[in-house]
Design a protein around this motif. Structure first.
Motif, PDB file in Angstrom:
ATOM      1  N   TYR A  20       0.825  -1.207   0.000  1.00 21.09           N
ATOM      2  CA  TYR A  20       0.000   0.000   0.000  1.00 21.09           C
ATOM      3  C   TYR A  20       0.859   1.256   0.000  1.00 21.09           C
ATOM      4  CZ  TYR A  20      -3.672   3.310   1.239  1.00 21.09           C
ATOM      5  OH  TYR A  20      -4.539   4.376   1.236  1.00 21.09           O
ATOM      6  N   ARG A  21       1.943   1.241   0.751  1.00 17.31           N
ATOM      7  CA  ARG A  21       2.839   2.393   0.766  1.00 17.31           C
ATOM      8  C   ARG A  21       3.537   2.564  -0.578  1.00 17.31           C
ATOM      9  NH1 ARG A  21       1.937   0.543   5.625  1.00 17.31           N
ATOM     10  NH2 ARG A  21       2.082   1.879   7.470  1.00 17.31           N
ATOM     11  N   ALA A  29      -2.658  -3.090  -3.910  1.00 16.49           N
ATOM     12  CA  ALA A  29      -1.848  -3.744  -2.892  1.00 16.49           C
ATOM     13  C   ALA A  29      -2.297  -5.185  -2.691  1.00 16.49           C
ATOM     14  CB  ALA A  29      -1.917  -2.971  -1.578  1.00 16.49           C
ATOM     15  N   ASP A  30      -3.607  -5.387  -2.632  1.00 15.64           N
ATOM     16  CA  ASP A  30      -4.137  -6.744  -2.489  1.00 15.64           C
ATOM     17  C   ASP A  30      -3.758  -7.615  -3.688  1.00 15.64           C
ATOM     18  OD1 ASP A  30      -5.271  -6.323  -0.007  1.00 15.64           O
ATOM     19  OD2 ASP A  30      -7.213  -5.715  -0.821  1.00 15.64           O
ATOM     20  N   ASP A  31      -3.802  -7.033  -4.870  1.00 15.20           N
ATOM     21  CA  ASP A  31      -3.417  -7.778  -6.075  1.00 15.20           C
ATOM     22  C   ASP A  31      -1.940  -8.189  -6.018  1.00 15.20           C
ATOM     23  OD1 ASP A  31      -5.956  -7.547  -7.096  1.00 15.20           O
ATOM     24  OD2 ASP A  31      -5.470  -5.882  -8.448  1.00 15.20           O
ATOM     25  N   THR A  54       8.828 -10.384   0.668  1.00 15.38           N
ATOM     26  CA  THR A  54       9.099  -8.949   0.569  1.00 15.38           C
ATOM     27  C   THR A  54       9.690  -8.604  -0.785  1.00 15.38           C
ATOM     28  OG1 THR A  54       9.454  -8.705   2.954  1.00 15.38           O
ATOM     29  CG2 THR A  54      10.445  -7.041   1.543  1.00 15.38           C
ATOM     30  N   THR A  55      10.630  -9.430  -1.255  1.00 14.91           N
ATOM     31  CA  THR A  55      11.259  -9.195  -2.552  1.00 14.91           C
ATOM     32  C   THR A  55      10.249  -9.321  -3.683  1.00 14.91           C
ATOM     33  OG1 THR A  55      13.425  -9.956  -1.774  1.00 14.91           O
ATOM     34  CG2 THR A  55      13.032 -10.017  -4.154  1.00 14.91           C
ATOM     35  N   VAL A  56       9.437 -10.374  -3.639  1.00 13.01           N
ATOM     36  CA  VAL A  56       8.469 -10.600  -4.716  1.00 13.01           C
ATOM     37  C   VAL A  56       7.433  -9.481  -4.767  1.00 13.01           C
ATOM     38  CG1 VAL A  56       6.629 -12.109  -5.535  1.00 13.01           C
ATOM     39  CG2 VAL A  56       8.792 -13.093  -4.768  1.00 13.01           C
ATOM     40  N   VAL A  57       6.863  -9.127  -3.627  1.00 15.33           N
ATOM     41  CA  VAL A  57       5.866  -8.056  -3.592  1.00 15.33           C
ATOM     42  C   VAL A  57       6.485  -6.745  -4.078  1.00 15.33           C
ATOM     43  CG1 VAL A  57       4.462  -6.609  -2.059  1.00 15.33           C
ATOM     44  CG2 VAL A  57       4.402  -9.091  -1.834  1.00 15.33           C
TER      45      VAL A  57
END
Length: 284
Positions: A20-21, A29-31, A54-57
């Motif tokens: 989201y940030r 963000a959900d996607d 964390t890396t993937v997102v």
């Protein structure tokens, strides 16, 4: 799979806050988080699940930001009137927890700067882990975060005591506007206060200028619904207000403070003027 799903769910809240940030949109963000789950199901094993996710997102968010920049989204042509379902509860809660001014400032950063700043300054991810996300060296990632930090924090010519006083007055004005409290508005507005506004900020037929505390206060009561999306920020180096439903800047208030009251404010809504503003965060 049940164990993997449970471990992923334990990370979901953090990942959603991270995305989201980076994106300023609860839906996107959900996607991004969902995409990370899909990719997780396609790998055989992960040594450090939290770091991998964390890396993937972050990479998914970087792609979204780059796509946005390539599309060169059209600016807002008009200021939308807030309605009951304009800000879903989930997004409203996220916006309140993150800070709408922060989202506005982050939206002005380039994709790589935004990713580097969010990961390092907001989530304490070290630069040697940020570098692969951006396909940069750790030194280059550090420079990106530093450049973003300077743009986010900003500076003001106001002495610290004046800055604190101006912020106190602006915060009081916002609190009174959110509550529609006429007496509190009259207390914080100077007797001869002047409100000016771009035509895009007002319904047809409303004067571009209003003078006098009672007239401005009563007008603020009517249009005060927008205050739920408002937050104090530095606007061109002075304490002002940004109005940002869904984290997107649609209005800014340039506020003049004299003593302990608002002496004047201008509502800026013209897209060209908004784009030219330098908005940064107020220090805590």
């Amino acid at each position: 799979m049940d164990d993997l799903a449970a471990r992923f769910e334990a990370e979901r809240g953090r990942l959603r806050g991270l995305a989201y940030r980076m994106l300023g949109s609860a839906a996107e963000a959900d996607d991004a988080v969902q995409e990370a789950w899909l990719r997780l199901n396609r790998v055989e094993s992960v040594d450090n699940l939290a770091a991998w996710l964390t890396t993937v997102v972050s990479r998914v968010c970087l792609d979204v930001l780059r796509s946005r920049k390539a599309r060169r989204e059209e600016p807002f042509e008009a200021v939308p009137e807030p309605v009951a379902d304009a800000d879903p509860a989930g997004e409203a809660a996220l916006g309140d927890s993150v800070g709408r001014a922060l989202l506005v400032v982050l939206d002005a950063l380039g994709p790589a700067e935004r990713i580097a700043f969010v990961l390092h300054d907001l989530f304490a991810v070290p630069f040697d882990r940020i570098a692969p996300v951006l396909d940069r060296t750790p030194v280059a990632a550090k420079k990106l975060a530093s450049r973003a930090r300077q743009r986010v924090r900003g500076t003001t010519p106001l002495p610290p005591a004046d800055l604190a006083r101006h912020r106190r007055v602006v915060d009081a004005f916002l609190a009174a506007a959110r509550g529609g409290d006429l007496e509190s508005l009259l207390d914080v507005l100077a007797p001869d206060v002047v409100r000016r506004a771009d035509a895009a900020a007002l319904p047809a037929g409303v004067a571009l200028e209003t003078r006098g505390a009672r007239a401005v206060a009563e007008e603020t009561q009517v249009f005060g619904k927008r205050a739920r999306f408002a937050e104090a920020a530095l606007v061109d180096g002075a304490v002002g207000v940004v109005v940002a439903p869904h984290g997107r800047l649609v209005l800014a208030l340039a506020v003049t403070v004299e003593g302990e009251r608002v002496a004047a404010y201008e509502v800026i809504a013209d897209p060209a003027r908004l784009a030219a503003l330098h908005v940064t965060l107020l220090s805590a």
